[in-house]
Design an enzyme around this catalytic site. Sequence first.
Site, mmCIF file in Angstrom:
data_model
loop_
_atom_site.group_PDB
_atom_site.id
_atom_site.type_symbol
_atom_site.label_atom_id
_atom_site.label_comp_id
_atom_site.label_asym_id
_atom_site.label_seq_id
_atom_site.Cartn_x
_atom_site.Cartn_y
_atom_site.Cartn_z
ATOM 1 N N CYS A 43 -35.518 70.078 -10.058
ATOM 2 C CA CYS A 43 -35.688 70.296 -11.490
ATOM 3 C C CYS A 43 -37.173 70.224 -11.851
ATOM 4 O O CYS A 43 -37.857 69.274 -11.478
ATOM 5 C CB CYS A 43 -34.901 69.213 -12.237
ATOM 6 S SG CYS A 43 -35.044 69.372 -13.992
ATOM 7 N N LYS A 93 -31.288 69.063 -3.152
ATOM 8 C CA LYS A 93 -31.741 70.340 -3.703
ATOM 9 C C LYS A 93 -33.240 70.237 -3.967
ATOM 10 O O LYS A 93 -33.697 69.300 -4.627
ATOM 11 C CB LYS A 93 -30.989 70.648 -4.994
ATOM 12 C CG LYS A 93 -31.395 71.965 -5.616
ATOM 13 C CD LYS A 93 -30.288 72.495 -6.503
ATOM 14 C CE LYS A 93 -30.685 73.781 -7.177
ATOM 15 N NZ LYS A 93 -31.616 73.557 -8.296
ATOM 16 N N GLY A 141 -32.185 81.387 -5.910
ATOM 17 C CA GLY A 141 -33.234 81.977 -6.730
ATOM 18 C C GLY A 141 -33.041 83.467 -6.912
ATOM 19 O O GLY A 141 -33.096 84.237 -5.940
ATOM 20 N N GLY A 147 -27.095 80.685 -9.862
ATOM 21 C CA GLY A 147 -27.151 79.979 -11.141
ATOM 22 C C GLY A 147 -26.975 80.914 -12.319
ATOM 23 O O GLY A 147 -25.870 81.222 -12.750
ATOM 24 N N ARG A 148 -28.118 81.431 -12.820
ATOM 25 C CA ARG A 148 -28.085 82.164 -14.087
ATOM 26 C C ARG A 148 -27.207 83.405 -14.066
ATOM 27 O O ARG A 148 -26.669 83.785 -15.112
ATOM 28 C CB ARG A 148 -29.524 82.512 -14.505
ATOM 29 C CG ARG A 148 -30.299 81.267 -14.952
ATOM 30 C CD ARG A 148 -31.778 81.530 -14.989
ATOM 31 N NE ARG A 148 -32.296 81.796 -13.650
ATOM 32 C CZ ARG A 148 -33.534 82.178 -13.388
ATOM 33 N NH1 ARG A 148 -34.380 82.347 -14.368
ATOM 34 N NH2 ARG A 148 -33.923 82.382 -12.145
HETATM 35 C C1 LIG Z 1 -29.976 76.056 -17.828
HETATM 36 C C2 LIG Z 1 -30.365 75.560 -16.457
HETATM 37 C C3 LIG Z 1 -30.152 74.231 -16.133
HETATM 38 C C4 LIG Z 1 -30.478 73.756 -14.859
HETATM 39 N N1 LIG Z 1 -30.194 72.470 -14.525
HETATM 40 C C5 LIG Z 1 -30.374 72.038 -13.245
HETATM 41 C C6 LIG Z 1 -29.914 70.759 -12.841
HETATM 42 O O1 LIG Z 1 -29.358 69.984 -13.618
HETATM 43 N N2 LIG Z 1 -30.121 70.392 -11.545
HETATM 44 C C7 LIG Z 1 -30.747 71.229 -10.634
HETATM 45 O O2 LIG Z 1 -30.895 70.859 -9.483
HETATM 46 N N3 LIG Z 1 -31.171 72.451 -11.003
HETATM 47 C C8 LIG Z 1 -30.977 72.879 -12.265
HETATM 48 N N4 LIG Z 1 -31.335 74.157 -12.609
HETATM 49 C C9 LIG Z 1 -31.880 75.067 -11.592
HETATM 50 C C10 LIG Z 1 -30.756 75.901 -10.944
HETATM 51 O O3 LIG Z 1 -29.863 75.074 -10.229
HETATM 52 C C11 LIG Z 1 -31.312 76.968 -9.993
HETATM 53 O O4 LIG Z 1 -32.019 76.345 -8.982
HETATM 54 C C12 LIG Z 1 -32.219 77.956 -10.711
HETATM 55 O O5 LIG Z 1 -31.657 78.411 -11.919
HETATM 56 C C13 LIG Z 1 -32.524 79.184 -9.812
HETATM 57 O O6 LIG Z 1 -31.326 79.859 -9.477
HETATM 58 P P1 LIG Z 1 -30.883 81.237 -10.241
HETATM 59 O O7 LIG Z 1 -32.037 82.188 -10.147
HETATM 60 O O8 LIG Z 1 -29.669 81.706 -9.484
HETATM 61 O O9 LIG Z 1 -30.580 80.875 -11.666
HETATM 62 C C14 LIG Z 1 -31.055 74.634 -13.902
HETATM 63 C C15 LIG Z 1 -31.283 75.970 -14.249
HETATM 64 C C16 LIG Z 1 -30.945 76.440 -15.517
HETATM 65 C C17 LIG Z 1 -31.177 77.907 -15.842
#
Ligand SMILES: Cc1cc2nc3c(=O)[nH]c(=O)nc-3n(C[C@H](O)[C@H](O)[C@H](O)COP(=O)(O)O)c2cc1C
Length: 329
Positions: A100, A139, A201, A224-225
Amino acid sequence: MRIGPYVLPSPVVLAPMAGVTDRPFRILCRKLGAGLAASEMLTSDTRLWNTSKSRLRMSHEGEPEPRVVQLAGADPVALAQAARLNVDQGAQIIDLNMGCPAKKVCGKLCGSALLKDESLVARILGTVVGAVNVPVTLKIRTGWDREHRNGVSIARLAERCGIQALAVHGRTRTDFYDGAVEYETIRDIKSAVRIPVLANGDINAPQKAREVLDFTGADGVMIGRASHGAPWIFRSVNTFLGSENADAALSRTEVRDIILTHLDSLYAFYGEENGVRIARKHLGWYCEQCFQDPVQVRRDLMGAASTAAQFALAGKHFDEWVLQAAQAA
Ligand SMILES: Cc1cc2nc3c(=O)[nH]c(=O)nc-3n(C[C@H](O)[C@H](O)[C@H](O)COP(=O)(O)O)c2cc1C
């Protein structure tokens, strides 16, 4: 892919996201093919657990196994204690958040800020792994900043400390969510360790998942997103990875039913007031995914002030959307 005693049903997993991966969303994504779904991060400071937000984050009723709780903190002893308490309450895997980018979570440097201090990372990992009899996963990001990409070193450290799987968001902490994902660094990390590695990512389509798996050699991908308003992405990716030509498209009727069931589960979990509020966020995302011109529908749905009104309006708009496709066919 295996984590300790658990063989995951799919190597495509939901990323932990605060404010998104609550119990209803985790259950939904697991039903639609996610191989694993970690909780939103929970602070290791147990004094803060007495809020309704934290209590909801620790609830696992009806969640398929293995149940993963993500913890955030910087104090090895507090993290170990928090891990033990969560295992007592049903967590089957403990995930530690060093990914994070927020400067401070719960008043202290934690999340990816910890990557700067490898000896503290080692103490945290060793203490938590020694405290629980369930697998502990980690992570991370690829490093602190572009001049300090210590992802490989942290991964080796994690393996030595007994971490059983590693998820890597391919950006440094100072990159936040900007810039291209460094899949090369994820590939370097994967080749440096024997524990399973999840690449994370910007994976937003089945083809992209295939490319990332091929390029990095990772054991699985974390999404994630791209799951916002599209929890069915897990099913699409699974199908694509199983057979390149497979058609995983859901009918509009199936999509409408998924959305309405999701709303119902949010209302049951959060109650009237928070249920409407949290559902708005998901409805906004569903509108963007489904409607060519989402603005009007969205405005209409955002105005609903009760669960009953919101559910009825969502039913009406998504029914019309189903009908449009039927009439066009
Ligand atoms: C709204 C939001 C909240 C997130 N909260 C966390 C979290 O609580 N713990 C964590 O390890 N990563 C958190 N992340 C990061 C995601 O787990 C992930 O690593 C990041 O969004 C990249 O992946 P993506 O491109 O598939 O979204 C968060 C990301 C977003 C967008």
